[in-house]
Write a protein that holds these residues in place. Structure first.
Motif, PDB file in Angstrom:
ATOM      1  N   ASP A  91      19.352  -5.171  74.684  1.00 36.32           N
ATOM      2  CA  ASP A  91      19.269  -6.600  74.393  1.00 36.32           C
ATOM      3  C   ASP A  91      20.536  -7.315  74.837  1.00 36.32           C
ATOM      4  O   ASP A  91      20.480  -8.424  75.389  1.00 36.32           O
ATOM      5  CB  ASP A  91      19.051  -6.827  72.890  1.00 36.32           C
ATOM      6  CG  ASP A  91      17.630  -6.489  72.451  1.00 36.32           C
ATOM      7  OD1 ASP A  91      16.741  -6.454  73.321  1.00 36.32           O
ATOM      8  OD2 ASP A  91      17.424  -6.277  71.248  1.00 36.32           O
ATOM      9  N   ALA A  92      21.691  -6.691  74.589  1.00 36.05           N
ATOM     10  CA  ALA A  92      22.963  -7.316  74.960  1.00 36.05           C
ATOM     11  C   ALA A  92      23.071  -7.509  76.468  1.00 36.05           C
ATOM     12  O   ALA A  92      23.485  -8.568  76.950  1.00 36.05           O
ATOM     13  CB  ALA A  92      24.128  -6.464  74.449  1.00 36.05           C
ATOM     14  N   VAL A  93      22.689  -6.484  77.223  1.00 42.77           N
ATOM     15  CA  VAL A  93      22.812  -6.549  78.682  1.00 42.77           C
ATOM     16  C   VAL A  93      21.789  -7.514  79.277  1.00 42.77           C
ATOM     17  O   VAL A  93      22.129  -8.376  80.095  1.00 42.77           O
ATOM     18  CB  VAL A  93      22.644  -5.149  79.298  1.00 42.77           C
ATOM     19  CG1 VAL A  93      22.536  -5.241  80.822  1.00 42.77           C
ATOM     20  CG2 VAL A  93      23.815  -4.261  78.906  1.00 42.77           C
ATOM     21  N   VAL A  94      20.537  -7.371  78.859  1.00 39.20           N
ATOM     22  CA  VAL A  94      19.491  -8.236  79.419  1.00 39.20           C
ATOM     23  C   VAL A  94      19.774  -9.697  79.102  1.00 39.20           C
ATOM     24  O   VAL A  94      19.681 -10.573  79.968  1.00 39.20           O
ATOM     25  CB  VAL A  94      18.105  -7.819  78.889  1.00 39.20           C
ATOM     26  CG1 VAL A  94      17.045  -8.836  79.326  1.00 39.20           C
ATOM     27  CG2 VAL A  94      17.742  -6.428  79.399  1.00 39.20           C
ATOM     28  N   ASP A  95      20.135  -9.994  77.854  1.00 36.12           N
ATOM     29  CA  ASP A  95      20.434 -11.375  77.478  1.00 36.12           C
ATOM     30  C   ASP A  95      21.629 -11.919  78.267  1.00 36.12           C
ATOM     31  O   ASP A  95      21.641 -13.099  78.651  1.00 36.12           O
ATOM     32  CB  ASP A  95      20.730 -11.477  75.975  1.00 36.12           C
ATOM     33  CG  ASP A  95      19.486 -11.285  75.121  1.00 36.12           C
ATOM     34  OD1 ASP A  95      18.374 -11.309  75.671  1.00 36.12           O
ATOM     35  OD2 ASP A  95      19.638 -11.100  73.893  1.00 36.12           O
ATOM     36  N   PRO A 113      12.071  -2.793  82.215  1.00 42.01           N
ATOM     37  CA  PRO A 113      11.913  -1.342  82.373  1.00 42.01           C
ATOM     38  C   PRO A 113      13.211  -0.545  82.224  1.00 42.01           C
ATOM     39  O   PRO A 113      13.161   0.673  81.997  1.00 42.01           O
ATOM     40  CB  PRO A 113      11.345  -1.209  83.795  1.00 42.01           C
ATOM     41  CG  PRO A 113      10.650  -2.509  84.037  1.00 42.01           C
ATOM     42  CD  PRO A 113      11.520  -3.530  83.361  1.00 42.01           C
ATOM     43  N   LEU A 114      14.367  -1.201  82.360  1.00 48.49           N
ATOM     44  CA  LEU A 114      15.643  -0.499  82.215  1.00 48.49           C
ATOM     45  C   LEU A 114      16.075  -0.387  80.755  1.00 48.49           C
ATOM     46  O   LEU A 114      17.019   0.345  80.445  1.00 48.49           O
ATOM     47  CB  LEU A 114      16.742  -1.221  82.996  1.00 48.49           C
ATOM     48  CG  LEU A 114      16.627  -1.253  84.521  1.00 48.49           C
ATOM     49  CD1 LEU A 114      17.821  -1.991  85.115  1.00 48.49           C
ATOM     50  CD2 LEU A 114      16.549   0.161  85.079  1.00 48.49           C
ATOM     51  N   ALA A 115      15.400  -1.103  79.852  1.00 44.25           N
ATOM     52  CA  ALA A 115      15.808  -1.138  78.451  1.00 44.25           C
ATOM     53  C   ALA A 115      15.874   0.249  77.808  1.00 44.25           C
ATOM     54  O   ALA A 115      16.864   0.567  77.119  1.00 44.25           O
ATOM     55  CB  ALA A 115      14.884  -2.063  77.655  1.00 44.25           C
ATOM     56  N   PRO A 116      14.874   1.125  77.976  1.00 42.08           N
ATOM     57  CA  PRO A 116      14.963   2.449  77.349  1.00 42.08           C
ATOM     58  C   PRO A 116      16.189   3.238  77.806  1.00 42.08           C
ATOM     59  O   PRO A 116      16.827   3.922  76.991  1.00 42.08           O
ATOM     60  CB  PRO A 116      13.659   3.135  77.781  1.00 42.08           C
ATOM     61  CG  PRO A 116      12.711   2.008  78.039  1.00 42.08           C
ATOM     62  CD  PRO A 116      13.561   0.924  78.644  1.00 42.08           C
ATOM     63  N   ALA A 117      16.527   3.148  79.088  1.00 41.02           N
ATOM     64  CA  ALA A 117      17.686   3.878  79.597  1.00 41.02           C
ATOM     65  C   ALA A 117      18.986   3.331  79.010  1.00 41.02           C
ATOM     66  O   ALA A 117      19.893   4.093  78.653  1.00 41.02           O
ATOM     67  CB  ALA A 117      17.731   3.805  81.119  1.00 41.02           C
ATOM     68  N   LEU A 118      19.078   2.021  78.887  1.00 42.66           N
ATOM     69  CA  LEU A 118      20.277   1.410  78.312  1.00 42.66           C
ATOM     70  C   LEU A 118      20.435   1.796  76.849  1.00 42.66           C
ATOM     71  O   LEU A 118      21.529   2.176  76.408  1.00 42.66           O
ATOM     72  CB  LEU A 118      20.212  -0.109  78.461  1.00 42.66           C
ATOM     73  CG  LEU A 118      20.404  -0.652  79.880  1.00 42.66           C
ATOM     74  CD1 LEU A 118      19.944  -2.105  79.976  1.00 42.66           C
ATOM     75  CD2 LEU A 118      21.874  -0.543  80.286  1.00 42.66           C
ATOM     76  N   ASP A 119      19.353   1.717  76.091  1.00 46.81           N
ATOM     77  CA  ASP A 119      19.440   2.058  74.669  1.00 46.81           C
ATOM     78  C   ASP A 119      19.701   3.548  74.460  1.00 46.81           C
ATOM     79  O   ASP A 119      20.428   3.937  73.540  1.00 46.81           O
ATOM     80  CB  ASP A 119      18.165   1.632  73.941  1.00 46.81           C
ATOM     81  CG  ASP A 119      18.107   0.131  73.692  1.00 46.81           C
ATOM     82  OD1 ASP A 119      19.184  -0.497  73.665  1.00 46.81           O
ATOM     83  OD2 ASP A 119      16.998  -0.415  73.531  1.00 46.81           O
TER      84      ASP A 119
END
Length: 218
Positions: A89-93, A198-204
């Motif tokens: 969330d931090a990166v995407v936002d 789609p990158l969210a799972p990898a980031l988390d």
């Protein structure tokens, strides 16, 4: 404590900013195709040779005036989120936020960039400048994260954002009276967010420290 930049570094930064400001001012006034490198250098009070130490084209200088702070803003936004906010969330936002609020130069500068194929290409390429600062922000926010993983994640985010921006600016059929002109459609922030999802799972997953096994070796 952060070391203060040296006098030489501050002078170089001031020169870069003067060139960027002069390039954008002249491009908005005269049209980017009518601006020469010599004109930009003269307006900034430096020689063309000095100009070439900072930028390799007039397009780079013009676009830099609009995008110069983007990478540092992305990194600061990631680090500024509370600890209980997930890394994805931090990166995407943070990335989406750069296209939600285009800054003080919009809309004239962005319209000019959209109307010029050379400026569009340069504008898209500058997205990759977020890689380094973002990788640094990832390791600072997640101290357990190794540098290689942080760099891979940051490069992935930059590549996806670049693809989304390219798709948004993809040329539509040209109007006979306006060759090369592009009329972007849809919401760029929404497109960037959808592309990054789609990158969210990898980031988390990267934000979660790996658990050490206490089992005795067999």
């Amino acid at each position: 404590m952060t070391d203060r930049p040296s006098l030489r570094e501050r002078k170089k930064q001031a020169t870069r900013e003067a060139l960027q400001a002069a390039a954008l001012r002249l491009a908005l006034k005269q049209g980017p195709e009518n601006v020469r490198v010599d004109d930009i250098a003269d307006a900034a009070g430096v020689s063309p040779r000095t100009y070439n130490n900072y930028f390799s084209s007039r397009e780079q200088a013009i676009v830099a005036a609009v995008t110069a702070e983007r990478a540092s803003r992305v990194a600061a936004a990631v680090l500024g989120r509370p600890a209980d906010v997930g890394l994805a969330d931090a990166v995407v936002d943070a990335v989406v936020g750069q296209y939600t609020d285009p800054g003080e130069h919009a809309p004239r500068a962005l319209l000019m960039i959209a109307a010029s194929p050379a400026l569009r290409a340069c504008y898209i390429d500058t997205v990759t400048t977020i890689e380094g600062p973002l990788a640094g922000a990832l390791t600072e926010r997640c101290p357990h994260l190794d540098r290689l993983t942080a760099r891979v994640l940051a490069a992935s985010v930059a590549a996806v954002a670049r693809l989304a921006l390219r798709q948004w600016l993809e040329a539509t059929p040209e109007a006979p009276s306006m060759p090369g002109f592009v009329v972007p459609s849809g919401s760029l922030p929404d497109l960037v967010r959808a592309a990054l999802t789609p990158l969210a799972p990898a980031l988390d997953a990267a934000a979660t420290p790996a658990r050490q096994s206490n089992a005795d070796p067999v």
